[in-house]
Design a protein around this motif. Structure first.
Motif, short mmCIF file in Angstrom:
data_model
loop_
_atom_site.label_atom_id
_atom_site.label_comp_id
_atom_site.label_asym_id
_atom_site.label_seq_id
_atom_site.Cartn_x
_atom_site.Cartn_y
_atom_site.Cartn_z
N TYR A 181 8.45 21.22 3.31
CA TYR A 181 7.87 21.80 2.37
C TYR A 181 8.61 22.35 1.08
O TYR A 181 9.68 23.07 1.64
N GLU B 215 4.63 22.65 -1.75
CA GLU B 215 4.50 20.93 -1.97
C GLU B 215 5.02 20.59 -0.77
O GLU B 215 5.83 20.90 -0.16
N ALA B 216 4.23 19.32 -0.09
CA ALA B 216 4.71 18.82 1.23
C ALA B 216 5.81 17.67 0.66
O ALA B 216 5.46 16.93 -0.08
N VAL C 209 0.47 24.34 2.97
CA VAL C 209 0.17 23.74 1.60
C VAL C 209 -1.06 24.56 1.14
O VAL C 209 -1.13 24.87 -0.13
#
Length: 173
Positions: A62, A40-41, A27
Motif C-alpha cells: 500500500y 492506494e493498494a 484502504v
C-alpha cells in the motif's frame, strides 16, 4: 538519517475480529483516520493470512499519503511481510520513511489491546537536517496522528477507547 522508535497502545471494548478487520484494511483508513489523506493498494494479496507460510502476505502493498499536524506531508509504501489473522501484521516501509511497523492484537474478556511499534528513519533531506532540533515536534506530530487513529477507530467500531498512549517504560530514540 534520523531514527525513530515509537510504541503505541490502544485498548477497545470490542472483539479482536472487529478491530483486526479495520486495521487489516488500510484502504479504508482515511475514512476514519484524520491526517491520512489517501491509501492506494499496490499489490493484490489476500485479505487473510495463511499462517506460518504466509505466502499471500508479501503481495499486499500500500502507498500511504499523510498530512501531519505540522503541515508537512509524508508518502511511503508498506509491504506486508507477515500476517497472522487476527493477531499480527508486520510491514516494511520505504519512501519518505524507511523501516518497519508491527501491529499486535490480543483480547481478554471482550477488550482488545492493540500494540503498535513503528521503527523508522526519515529519508527526506530537510527532515534529517532539522531533526536534531525538531525531533520533539516530529514526536509530537506522530503522537497526534496516532491519537487521531485511536479516536477514529473507536468511532468506527462504536466501541469505547479504554486506553491510549505510549506503553509504560517504553522509550523513544
Amino acid at each position: 538519517m534520523a531514527k525513530y522508535d515509537f510504541f503505541t497502545c490502544w485498548q477497545f471494548k470490542a472483539p479482536i475480529e472487529d478491530v483486526y478487520r479495520a486495521i487489516s484494511r488500510p484502504v479504508g483508513w482515511p475514512q476514519w483516520w484524520k491526517g491520512l489523506q489517501q491509501v492506494e493498494a499496490l499489490g493484490s494479496g489476500s485479505e487473510q493470512g495463511k499462517g506460518l507460510g504466509n505466502e499471500q502476505a508479501g503481495s499486499r502493498e500500500y502507498r500511504y499519503h499523510w498530512q501531519s499536524p505540522l503541515g508537512y506531508s509524508l508518502c511511503f509504501d508498506i509491504r506486508v511481510m507477515r500476517l497472522y489473522a487476527p493477531w499480527l501484521i508486520v510491514g516494511e516501509a520505504r519512501g519518505d520513511v524507511e523501516g518497519w511497523g508491527c501491529w499486535q492484537l490480543s483480547e481478554t474478556a471482550g477488550v482488545t489491546r492493540v500494540r503498535y511499534r513503528w521503527r523508522v528513519r526519515t529519508t527526506q533531506p530537510w527532515m534529517n537536517l532539522v531533526a536534531p532540533l525538531a525531533r520533539p515536534l516530529f514526536v509530537w506530530s506522530h503522537d497526534v496522528m496516532m491519537r487521531n487513529g485511536a479516536l477514529g477507530l473507536s468511532r468506527l467500531l462504536q466501541a469505547p477507547l479504554l486506553e491510549r498512549g505510549r506503553l509504560p517504560g517504553d522509550s523513544l530514540r
